[in-house]
Motif scaffolding. Structure first.
Motif, PDB file in Angstrom:
ATOM      1  N   PRO A 173      35.029  40.952  27.895  1.00  0.00           N
ATOM      2  CA  PRO A 173      33.686  40.607  27.404  1.00  0.00           C
ATOM      3  C   PRO A 173      32.745  40.344  28.580  1.00  0.00           C
ATOM      4  CG  PRO A 173      35.364  39.341  26.246  1.00  0.00           C
ATOM      5  CD  PRO A 173      36.058  40.045  27.364  1.00  0.00           C
ATOM      6  N   LEU A 174      31.467  40.603  28.365  1.00  0.00           N
ATOM      7  CA  LEU A 174      30.478  40.528  29.435  1.00  0.00           C
ATOM      8  C   LEU A 174      30.502  39.201  30.187  1.00  0.00           C
ATOM      9  CD1 LEU A 174      28.192  41.788  31.008  1.00  0.00           C
ATOM     10  CD2 LEU A 174      26.616  40.976  29.242  1.00  0.00           C
ATOM     11  N   GLN A 175      30.460  38.079  29.501  1.00  0.00           N
ATOM     12  CA  GLN A 175      30.422  36.782  30.180  1.00  0.00           C
ATOM     13  C   GLN A 175      31.673  36.576  31.033  1.00  0.00           C
ATOM     14  OE1 GLN A 175      27.866  34.675  30.547  1.00  0.00           O
ATOM     15  NE2 GLN A 175      29.178  33.536  31.939  1.00  0.00           N
ATOM     16  N   GLN A 176      32.825  36.949  30.505  1.00  0.00           N
ATOM     17  CA  GLN A 176      34.060  36.813  31.268  1.00  0.00           C
ATOM     18  C   GLN A 176      34.060  37.769  32.462  1.00  0.00           C
ATOM     19  OE1 GLN A 176      37.686  37.579  29.099  1.00  0.00           O
ATOM     20  NE2 GLN A 176      38.967  36.874  30.781  1.00  0.00           N
ATOM     21  N   ALA A 177      33.514  38.963  32.270  1.00  0.00           N
ATOM     22  CA  ALA A 177      33.439  39.929  33.373  1.00  0.00           C
ATOM     23  C   ALA A 177      32.569  39.394  34.503  1.00  0.00           C
ATOM     24  CB  ALA A 177      32.899  41.271  32.870  1.00  0.00           C
ATOM     25  N   ILE A 178      31.467  38.751  34.147  1.00  0.00           N
ATOM     26  CA  ILE A 178      30.588  38.164  35.161  1.00  0.00           C
ATOM     27  C   ILE A 178      31.329  37.070  35.926  1.00  0.00           C
ATOM     28  CG2 ILE A 178      28.510  36.758  35.500  1.00  0.00           C
ATOM     29  CD1 ILE A 178      27.298  38.354  33.111  1.00  0.00           C
ATOM     30  N   GLU A 179      32.043  36.216  35.210  1.00  0.00           N
ATOM     31  CA  GLU A 179      32.804  35.142  35.856  1.00  0.00           C
ATOM     32  C   GLU A 179      33.909  35.708  36.749  1.00  0.00           C
ATOM     33  OE1 GLU A 179      34.025  32.788  32.513  1.00  0.00           O
ATOM     34  OE2 GLU A 179      31.979  32.092  32.124  1.00  0.00           O
ATOM     35  N   LEU A 180      34.587  36.740  36.260  1.00  0.00           N
ATOM     36  CA  LEU A 180      35.624  37.377  37.070  1.00  0.00           C
ATOM     37  C   LEU A 180      35.024  37.998  38.328  1.00  0.00           C
ATOM     38  CD1 LEU A 180      37.801  39.098  34.327  1.00  0.00           C
ATOM     39  CD2 LEU A 180      38.525  37.264  35.870  1.00  0.00           C
ATOM     40  N   TYR A 181      33.881  38.656  38.166  1.00  0.00           N
ATOM     41  CA  TYR A 181      33.218  39.273  39.316  1.00  0.00           C
ATOM     42  C   TYR A 181      32.850  38.216  40.355  1.00  0.00           C
ATOM     43  CZ  TYR A 181      29.910  41.770  42.200  1.00  0.00           C
ATOM     44  OH  TYR A 181      29.273  42.313  43.275  1.00  0.00           O
ATOM     45  N   GLU A 182      32.312  37.097  39.907  1.00  0.00           N
ATOM     46  CA  GLU A 182      31.928  36.028  40.827  1.00  0.00           C
ATOM     47  C   GLU A 182      33.144  35.475  41.568  1.00  0.00           C
ATOM     48  OE1 GLU A 182      29.873  33.422  38.135  1.00  0.00           O
ATOM     49  OE2 GLU A 182      27.948  34.440  38.457  1.00  0.00           O
ATOM     50  N   ARG A 183      34.237  35.247  40.848  1.00  0.00           N
ATOM     51  CA  ARG A 183      35.460  34.764  41.511  1.00  0.00           C
ATOM     52  C   ARG A 183      35.994  35.833  42.465  1.00  0.00           C
ATOM     53  NH1 ARG A 183      39.342  30.863  41.659  1.00  0.00           N
ATOM     54  NH2 ARG A 183      41.479  31.542  42.016  1.00  0.00           N
ATOM     55  N   GLY A 184      35.960  37.077  42.018  1.00  0.00           N
ATOM     56  CA  GLY A 184      36.422  38.162  42.874  1.00  0.00           C
ATOM     57  C   GLY A 184      35.629  38.255  44.163  1.00  0.00           C
ATOM     58  N   ASN A 185      34.336  38.055  44.083  1.00  0.00           N
ATOM     59  CA  ASN A 185      33.510  38.084  45.282  1.00  0.00           C
ATOM     60  C   ASN A 185      33.873  36.939  46.221  1.00  0.00           C
ATOM     61  OD1 ASN A 185      31.350  39.321  46.795  1.00  0.00           O
ATOM     62  ND2 ASN A 185      30.160  37.493  46.316  1.00  0.00           N
ATOM     63  N   ARG A 186      34.098  35.759  45.667  1.00  0.00           N
ATOM     64  CA  ARG A 186      34.513  34.618  46.506  1.00  0.00           C
ATOM     65  C   ARG A 186      35.886  34.877  47.135  1.00  0.00           C
ATOM     66  NH1 ARG A 186      32.618  31.885  41.960  1.00  0.00           N
ATOM     67  NH2 ARG A 186      34.714  31.167  41.457  1.00  0.00           N
ATOM     68  N   LEU A 187      36.785  35.492  46.377  1.00  0.00           N
ATOM     69  CA  LEU A 187      38.101  35.840  46.923  1.00  0.00           C
ATOM     70  C   LEU A 187      37.967  36.860  48.049  1.00  0.00           C
ATOM     71  CD1 LEU A 187      40.057  36.075  43.582  1.00  0.00           C
ATOM     72  CD2 LEU A 187      40.621  34.521  45.453  1.00  0.00           C
ATOM     73  N   ARG A 188      37.101  37.842  47.854  1.00  0.00           N
ATOM     74  CA  ARG A 188      36.875  38.867  48.885  1.00  0.00           C
ATOM     75  C   ARG A 188      36.369  38.220  50.170  1.00  0.00           C
ATOM     76  NH1 ARG A 188      32.711  41.075  51.049  1.00  0.00           N
ATOM     77  NH2 ARG A 188      31.245  40.115  49.616  1.00  0.00           N
ATOM     78  N   LEU A 189      35.433  37.289  50.027  1.00  0.00           N
ATOM     79  CA  LEU A 189      34.911  36.590  51.201  1.00  0.00           C
ATOM     80  C   LEU A 189      35.998  35.771  51.887  1.00  0.00           C
ATOM     81  CD1 LEU A 189      31.454  35.432  49.806  1.00  0.00           C
ATOM     82  CD2 LEU A 189      31.866  37.204  51.530  1.00  0.00           C
ATOM     83  N   ARG A 190      36.828  35.111  51.096  1.00  0.00           N
ATOM     84  CA  ARG A 190      37.929  34.306  51.647  1.00  0.00           C
ATOM     85  C   ARG A 190      38.902  35.189  52.429  1.00  0.00           C
ATOM     86  NH1 ARG A 190      39.731  29.636  53.719  1.00  0.00           N
ATOM     87  NH2 ARG A 190      41.843  29.178  53.101  1.00  0.00           N
ATOM     88  N   CYS A 191      39.247  36.327  51.851  1.00  0.00           N
ATOM     89  CA  CYS A 191      40.165  37.249  52.540  1.00  0.00           C
ATOM     90  C   CYS A 191      39.543  37.749  53.845  1.00  0.00           C
ATOM     91  CB  CYS A 191      40.526  38.420  51.635  1.00  0.00           C
ATOM     92  SG  CYS A 191      41.627  37.982  50.273  1.00  0.00           S
ATOM     93  N   ALA A 192      38.259  38.084  53.815  1.00  0.00           N
ATOM     94  CA  ALA A 192      37.580  38.547  55.025  1.00  0.00           C
ATOM     95  C   ALA A 192      37.573  37.460  56.095  1.00  0.00           C
ATOM     96  CB  ALA A 192      36.154  38.994  54.693  1.00  0.00           C
ATOM     97  N   GLU A 193      37.319  36.221  55.685  1.00  0.00           N
ATOM     98  CA  GLU A 193      37.340  35.103  56.633  1.00  0.00           C
ATOM     99  C   GLU A 193      38.721  34.944  57.268  1.00  0.00           C
ATOM    100  OE1 GLU A 193      36.184  31.754  54.290  1.00  0.00           O
ATOM    101  OE2 GLU A 193      34.070  32.321  54.277  1.00  0.00           O
ATOM    102  N   ARG A 194      39.751  35.034  56.438  1.00  0.00           N
ATOM    103  CA  ARG A 194      41.115  34.878  56.952  1.00  0.00           C
ATOM    104  C   ARG A 194      41.473  36.009  57.923  1.00  0.00           C
ATOM    105  NH1 ARG A 194      44.317  30.965  54.153  1.00  0.00           N
ATOM    106  NH2 ARG A 194      45.695  31.371  55.889  1.00  0.00           N
TER     107      ARG A 194
END
Length: 79
Positions: free
Chosen positions: A30-51
């Protein structure tokens, strides 16, 4: 409850990111869940890049000339 991103190891963050990508690619989220997943995914991507950046900094050190200008990179000397 999800583990805070800052507490995840690189490997765990990457696995979580792969799971999120799979969910988003399925198109069944669902759209709202997809937005939340995308936001978490972006934060995870940033965390991985930092590491990865931190790991690279530990592996390499920049050589400077007498004027303090970078002239190359040498492997990190452990110990």
């Amino acid at each position: 409850m999800e583990t805070p991103i800052e507490d995840l190891s690189f490997e765990d963050a990457l696995k979580d990111l792969e799971t999120i990508v799979g969910q988003l690619e399925s198109g069944d989220t669902p759209l709202q869940q997809a937005i939340e997943l995308y936001e978490r995914g972006n934060r995870l991507r940033l965390r991985c890049a930092e590491r990865l950046d931190a790991a690279q900094a530990r592996i390499e050190s920049i050589r400077l000339d007498s004027d303090g200008k970078p002239v190359g990179v040498r492997p990190f000397a452990a110990g």
